[in-house]
Design a protein around this motif. Structure first.
Motif, mmCIF file in Angstrom:
data_model
loop_
_atom_site.group_PDB
_atom_site.id
_atom_site.type_symbol
_atom_site.label_atom_id
_atom_site.label_comp_id
_atom_site.label_asym_id
_atom_site.label_seq_id
_atom_site.Cartn_x
_atom_site.Cartn_y
_atom_site.Cartn_z
ATOM 1 N N GLY A 334 -16.845 9.372 33.288
ATOM 2 C CA GLY A 334 -15.774 8.388 33.368
ATOM 3 C C GLY A 334 -14.413 9.040 33.394
ATOM 4 N N TYR A 336 -12.170 9.890 31.234
ATOM 5 C CA TYR A 336 -11.615 10.554 30.057
ATOM 6 C C TYR A 336 -12.188 11.961 29.899
ATOM 7 N N TYR A 343 -13.667 9.393 24.591
ATOM 8 C CA TYR A 343 -14.790 9.574 25.519
ATOM 9 C C TYR A 343 -16.044 8.903 24.968
ATOM 10 N N ASN A 344 -16.695 8.090 25.777
ATOM 11 C CA ASN A 344 -17.894 7.357 25.359
ATOM 12 C C ASN A 344 -19.111 8.273 25.480
ATOM 13 N N TYR A 491 -12.198 0.634 24.855
ATOM 14 C CA TYR A 491 -12.318 1.629 25.915
ATOM 15 C C TYR A 491 -13.755 2.090 26.103
ATOM 16 N N ASP A 492 -14.557 2.024 25.071
ATOM 17 C CA ASP A 492 -15.985 2.313 25.241
ATOM 18 C C ASP A 492 -16.612 1.307 26.200
ATOM 19 N N GLN A 495 -15.469 1.859 29.766
ATOM 20 C CA GLN A 495 -16.209 2.948 30.405
ATOM 21 C C GLN A 495 -17.601 2.501 30.833
ATOM 22 N N HIS A 499 -18.923 2.644 34.551
ATOM 23 C CA HIS A 499 -20.195 3.347 34.779
ATOM 24 C C HIS A 499 -21.137 2.477 35.603
#
Length: 544
Positions: A334, A336, A343-344, A491-492, A495, A499
């Motif tokens: 993604g 980040y 970041y996930n 934000y997770d 993402q 995705h």
């Protein structure tokens, strides 16, 4: 006897060293010798120039109008802002004397320094900040950066050098809004911002000022003698426009470029040995940016997300990183940077699965024809990917993917375009099928300006035309709270949507591989890289 022989040897060696250090015939060897023999003073000295190279020529030196990195890099030396990031990404005052964050982030108060002057001698005041803010939110200004400023409920000048801004509700990156470059009211207030000559002959208040711009050749910046943080040590920065990374490298090898970013092949294979080690310093760190292929979602092929997902499954990222970067990069799922808090980690890049790709293509109606290519309604799955001229890394990425995709019946063509035309005539106008590009990854995770549907507009950064109602809500919520736990959740989920939707084929985060001639002093590696203090770099007079 041995002692006498040693004294004779030592005397001869010393004489040879003196002769070696004093002789000069202009060869590369002598440049190494001069550097080795130079005595570096304890304190910085003024003078000299730093020669840099840029693949792309700036498109516009008015920062709110520019979307390309070449423009922003040069403009960063010409203008000032109220605040900035320091080398460790802490926010610190710059043209602001001080600032306060009050009422849980709804109110910001700024007091400006009184010793900041435009390069024409006019004093910079709060009037200039207000003018820049109003110009940015003006509907007639074709800027991709208005969203942050539009959230300001009230801008109130409280003095010649002070003002406050109020927000309806807390906004996580509100403070970052005021890192924008300040523009001069006294020059631009009666100008048409889209037609003004100021775009090529700006007057700023930064550490350098534009002396010369020879189109297609170079830009020369000279030190601002009256810069409020002190005159830069270097007399000038010279940006040479060289639209090819191989040519840039050859120019550096010949001593005609002082600073450059290396390709992985150059870093690992072509800069080894004593000749390089004695003249250059090399650096390596994970870059703040990611490379991707963006799909034009208005194109009939890419309107179906199953097709976008199929292309992601059809891409062997490990081979891409090995082939284009010689392994100096990391896969990403993604927008980040891997390893950062936002970041996930629950997501993984799409695995290389050609069979899964063909299944998704079939679901979308694409099946192999007699010629081996995917077809639908009598039309071959064929499209063009644009790449900017001179970027061999991205060209190599596309050649690798072209070969991988061909095995599945996908026909892609690669078209190389000069940088300014690439950005202004194709990318920002949406005149492409797909494009390979890279985004910088900022310290704050707000990516509203790239992914929100409101950024689908003239010169907007959502040039792939991504629309998703849930994503819009998440982007709005993510920027409206300062609580990291809440933002992380928003934000997770964002993402996860990206995705699933794959509007970009997220490829990798490369390593930054800058190289600087050793004669430059003051280079200070930090979390933010090595260019955070370029105005503090200096050259000993002996090496100028």
């Amino acid at each position: 006897m041995k002692k006498k022989i040693f004294k004779i040897f030592f005397a001869c060696f010393s004489l040879m060293l003196i002769i070696s250090c004093n002789s000069d015939n202009g060869t590369v060897t002598d440049k190494r010798k001069t550097l080795a023999c130079a005595e570096i003073p304890q304190s910085p000295e003024y003078g000299g120039k730093l020669i840099l190279a840029s693949i792309g020529e700036p498109s516009n030196l008015i920062p709110i109008l520019a979307a390309d990195s070449a423009s922003h890099e040069v403009a960063g030396f010409l203008y000032t802002s109220l605040i900035k990031y320091d080398k460790d990404y802490n926010i610190v005052p710059l043209a602001a004397k001080s600032y306060e964050v009050l009422e849980d982030g709804r109110l910001f108060r700024f007091e400006l320094r009184e010793d900041v002057y435009w390069q024409d001698g006019v004093q910079l005041t709060a009037d200039d900040v207000y003018f820049t803010y109003k110009l940015t939110i003006d509907p007639k200004t074709p800027t991709p950066y208005a969203a942050d400023c539009l959230l300001v409920k009230e801008f109130k000048q409280t003095g010649k050098f002070s003002f406050e801004v109020r927000y309806e509700k807390p906004y996580a990156r509100a403070i970052i809004t005021w890192m924008m470059a300040i523009l001069p009211k006294h020059i631009l207030e009666h100008e048409d911002i889209t037609k003004t000559a100021f775009a090529r002959s700006p007057v700023g208040a930064g550490p350098f000022k534009l002396k010369e711009w020879k189109t297609g050749s170079r830009l020369v910046l000279e030190a601002n003698e009256n810069y409020f943080e002190g005159r830069p040590y270097l007399d000038s920065l010279i940006y040479r426009i060289i639209p090819d990374v191989t040519t840039i490298f050859l120019e550096a090898k010949a001593g005609k470029v002082d600073y450059l970013g290396l390709t992985t092949q150059q870093y690992l294979l072509q800069t080894k040995g004593r000749e390089w080690d004695e003249v250059w310093n090399k650096y390596k760190y994970i870059a703040n940016g990611y490379t991707y292929i963006g799909f034009n979602l208005k194109h009939p092929f890419f309107a179906d997300r199953r097709v976008r997902q199929a292309l992601s499954y059809a891409s062997d990222r490990d081979t891409v990183i090995k082939g284009a970067l010689l392994g100096l990069g990391e896969k990403t799922a993604g927008p980040y940077k891997p390893g950062t808090w936002v970041y996930n980690t629950a997501l993984s890049p799409y695995p290389y699965d050609p069979q899964k790709a063909l299944e998704l293509f079939a679901q979308a109606g694409w099946t192999r024809g007699k010629d081996g290519y995917l077809q639908k309604d009598g039309r071959r799955f064929s499209f063009t990917v644009l790449v900017n001229q001179g970027n061999k890394e991205r060209e190599t990425v596309l050649l690798i993917l072209q070969e991988q995709w061909k095995k599945l019946g996908i026909d892609i063509k690669i078209r190389t375009v000069e940088w300014a035309t690439f950005i202004n005539e194709f990318v920002l106008k949406g005149q492409y099928d797909a494009v390979i590009l890279a985004w910088n990854i900022l310290e704050d995770p707000d990516i509203y300006d790239v992914w929100h549907s409101s950024a689908i507009r003239q010169n907007g950064l959502n040039f792939v035309h991504f629309r998703n109602a849930e994503a819009d809500v998440l982007l709005e919520k993510g920027r409206s709270t300062a609580d990291r736990t809440e933002r992380k959740a928003y934000y997770d989920r964002l993402q996860e949507i990206l995705h699933e939707e794959q509007p970009y084929l997220f490829l990798y985060v490369p390593y930054a591989l800058p190289m600087v001639q050793k004669r430059f002093q003051g280079v200070e590696p930090a979390i933010s890289g090595i260019t955070h203090n370029t105005e503090k770099w200096w050259l000993p007079q002996q090496l100028q």
